[in-house]
Design an enzyme around this catalytic site. Structure first.
Site, short mmCIF file in Angstrom:
data_model
loop_
_atom_site.label_atom_id
_atom_site.label_comp_id
_atom_site.label_asym_id
_atom_site.label_seq_id
_atom_site.Cartn_x
_atom_site.Cartn_y
_atom_site.Cartn_z
N SER A 67 0.83 -1.22 0.00
CA SER A 67 0.00 0.00 0.00
C SER A 67 0.86 1.26 0.00
O SER A 67 0.34 2.37 0.11
CB SER A 67 -0.93 -0.01 1.22
OG SER A 67 -0.20 -0.21 2.41
N HIS A 71 -39.85 23.61 -10.83
CA HIS A 71 -39.99 22.79 -12.05
C HIS A 71 -39.23 23.42 -13.22
O HIS A 71 -39.60 23.19 -14.37
CB HIS A 71 -41.46 22.60 -12.44
CG HIS A 71 -42.35 22.20 -11.30
ND1 HIS A 71 -42.64 20.89 -11.01
CD2 HIS A 71 -43.00 22.95 -10.37
CE1 HIS A 71 -43.45 20.84 -9.96
NE2 HIS A 71 -43.67 22.08 -9.54
N SER A 126 -14.06 24.98 -28.53
CA SER A 126 -14.31 23.73 -29.26
C SER A 126 -13.26 23.61 -30.35
O SER A 126 -12.85 24.60 -30.94
CB SER A 126 -15.71 23.78 -29.87
OG SER A 126 -15.78 22.95 -31.01
N ASN A 167 -17.33 26.93 -23.70
CA ASN A 167 -17.99 25.89 -22.91
C ASN A 167 -17.69 26.01 -21.41
O ASN A 167 -16.57 26.32 -21.02
CB ASN A 167 -17.54 24.51 -23.39
CG ASN A 167 -17.94 24.25 -24.83
OD1 ASN A 167 -18.99 24.73 -25.27
ND2 ASN A 167 -17.11 23.54 -25.56
N GLN A 204 -7.42 -2.08 4.14
CA GLN A 204 -6.38 -1.30 3.47
C GLN A 204 -6.97 -0.56 2.27
O GLN A 204 -6.44 0.47 1.85
CB GLN A 204 -5.25 -2.23 3.02
CG GLN A 204 -4.14 -1.56 2.25
CD GLN A 204 -2.92 -2.45 2.11
OE1 GLN A 204 -2.21 -2.69 3.07
NE2 GLN A 204 -2.67 -2.96 0.91
N LYS A 220 -8.13 3.52 1.89
CA LYS A 220 -7.35 4.75 1.68
C LYS A 220 -7.54 5.39 0.32
O LYS A 220 -7.74 6.60 0.22
CB LYS A 220 -5.87 4.46 1.92
CG LYS A 220 -5.62 4.27 3.39
CD LYS A 220 -4.28 3.67 3.69
CE LYS A 220 -4.33 2.94 5.00
NZ LYS A 220 -5.21 1.73 4.96
N1 ARG Z 1 -1.20 -1.41 5.25
C1 ARG Z 1 -2.14 -1.93 6.21
C2 ARG Z 1 -3.48 -1.22 6.05
O1 ARG Z 1 -3.53 -0.19 5.48
C3 ARG Z 1 -1.62 -1.71 7.59
C4 ARG Z 1 -2.15 -2.66 8.59
C5 ARG Z 1 -1.63 -4.04 8.32
N2 ARG Z 1 -1.98 -4.96 9.34
C6 ARG Z 1 -1.88 -6.29 9.21
N3 ARG Z 1 -2.24 -7.01 10.20
N4 ARG Z 1 -1.44 -6.82 8.10
O2 ARG Z 1 -4.51 -1.70 6.49
#
Ligand code: ARG
Length: 465
Positions: free
Chosen positions: A24, A157, A278, A286, A323, A326
């Site tokens: 990640s 409307h 355009s 636009n 994860q 994010k």
């Molecule tokens: N990169 C992981 C996340 O965003 C961190 C937590 C990982 N924990 C684990 N037990 N593998 O969730």
């Protein structure tokens, strides 16, 4: 291949594809400052509680600060092969300070660490988001201030309904965005607890002081259940719902700006700097900023839907599915900020065609309700007054006249209650200014609301640290 920090029980290497699938770092590297802030609080508490030596804690803290400034200044790059930001910083620390670095993770898990980082990140993000919203509201207020007496048709409307002013219309949006600001403050209040010390899921046997890390990090206290501390992502969902609602508001305003800038409406003229041309039609200008913002609302709703779906079937406590939170939340935040930024510039530079607004208000029988109200004041029950006024409107349409242009003797053929004072009663300015009840479009009422809104925004911007 670097040795994994958790490799003890494994006898062979992870598949390279799985490594990259699992990683990640590409997106959670954005939380490095929050990760370091959390680790500093943890390390200093470990020494305070006698779990590691002050010497080790100091060297951890110095090492973490160096890593932070190296990352800030671009002297250190994120390792794309790292599993995540937590592993990257910890391995950097150990390679810099040696044995003491290996003690940082005492009494901690990445599960409470990532939950903490996310809260710290969103807390910082909300302060920035509030600045964007406050700036945008001020721009709307400024435009409203200049258009308190700009009469335009109000619509239902999408049909011309009753006369209002452009300021009154804009102030409706200011109300929406002020509610968005207050929603963000609610979100902050509900996420004001620290997960640190929950460990992987069941707390820890070390005598950690959860209250002190919570306090050091600016939380009101620790999360009171260790399972909830590591598995709760309500705040991520709540924040993203707030983003989705902001996008609803932006999208509705976009739609209006798009309509207002058509030749058919002609109410506003967008600045060249905030419009595009355009590639084939030389005459085109636009409203891309508004259209893109309207389109991007779909993206943010998608982010929210993704988060709800990710979380809905997860057993307690942490699962790796989490994860995935994010990218969605970061995308929602980035998208809203980019829309607010572009929109602020577009509204700041927009030119208002007051004449077009006034003639649209004059042309659409927007004073027909006021005509009915006139007959009511002369003693007619409202339903009968409505009927007479409707007939008068139909008559005017057939003759190509406005209500103001219809002679009194014709009015009197429809009702002998009509007198000279009728014309004054249906004058557009009067129609607007007679609606001087709270929340109405009368100039004075709107002027007062604009003033109050400036004060309210001052409160939001002074709460921005
Ligand atoms: N990169 C992981 C996340 O965003 C961190 C937590 C990982 N924990 C684990 N037990 N593998 O969730």
């Amino acid at each position: 291949m670097n040795k994994k920090m958790w490799s003890g029980r494994f006898s062979s290497e992870t598949d390279a594809g799985v490594d990259s699938f699992n990683s990640s770092i590409a997106f959670d590297s954005r939380m490095y400052k929050q990760d370091i802030r959390g680790s500093i609080a943890h390390a200093s508490m470990l020494a305070d509680s006698g779990i590691i030596s002050r010497f080790d804690s100091d060297s951890i803290i110095t090492g973490l600060k160096q890593i932070e400034s190296d990352l800030d200044e671009g002297r250190l790059d994120f390792d794309p092969d790292a599993e995540d930001i937590h592993m990257f910083i910890e391995s950097q620390l150990t390679s810099r300070i040696g044995q003491a670095g290996k003690k940082l993770h005492t009494g901690r898990s990445r599960n409470d660490q990532v939950a903490l980082d996310m809260k710290l990140y969103l807390r910082d993000d909300i302060e920035e988001m509030k600045r964007y919203l406050v700036g945008f509201c001020r721009t709307l207020l400024h435009l409203a201030q200049a258009n308190i007496e700009t009469v335009m048709p109000g619509y239902t409307h999408l049909q011309r309904a009753q006369p209002i002013t452009f300021a009154h219309h804009l102030m409706a949006y200011v109300q929406m965005f002020q509610r968005d600001l207050s929603r963000l403050e609610d979100c902050l209040r509900r996420m004001d607890t620290s997960p640190l010390g929950a460990g992987a899921l069941a707390g820890t046997t070390y005598p950690l002081n959860r209250e002190s890390t919570a306090k050091a990090l600016g939380f009101s206290g620790p999360v009171l259940n260790s399972l909830d501390a590591v598995s709760d992502r309500d705040h991520v969902i709540e924040y993203t719902s707030d983003m989705a609602i902001i996008m609803v508001h932006i999208s509705r305003l976009s739609e209006e700006v798009i309509l207002w800038s058509t030749t058919e409406f002609g109410f506003v003229d967008l600045d060249d700097a905030f419009s595009t041309g355009s590639s084939i039609m030389p005459q085109k200008k636009n409203p891309d900023v508004a259209e893109l913002s309207r389109g991007k609302s779909g993206r943010v709703f998608g982010d929210l839907m993704a988060l709800l779906t990710i979380m809905k079937g997860l057993p307690l406590a942490y699962n790796k599915d989490m994860q995935e939170d994010k990218e969605s939340v970061l995308d929602a935040s980035d998208t809203v900020k980019s829309c607010l930024g572009a929109f602020t510039g577009m509204i700041k530079t927009l030119k208002v065609n007051k004449t077009a607004m006034a003639s649209a208000a004059a042309g659409g029988f927007t004073n027909a309700t006021d005509l009915a109200d006139y007959f009511v004041r002369k003693g007619l029950p409202f339903r009968d007054a409505h009927e007479v006024s409707g007939k008068l409107v139909a008559y005017c349409i057939s003759k190509g006249l406005t209500l103001e242009q219809l002679p009194l003797d014709v009015y009197r053929e429809f009702s002998d209650l009509a007198e000279d004072d009728l014309y004054d009663a249906i004058g557009l300015m009067k129609c607007v200014n007679d609606r001087d009840l709270t929340g109405g479009p009368a100039f004075e009422v709107v002027r007062k609301l604009i003033k109050e809104s400036y004060v309210e925004l001052e409160r939001y911007s002074s709460s921005v640290v």
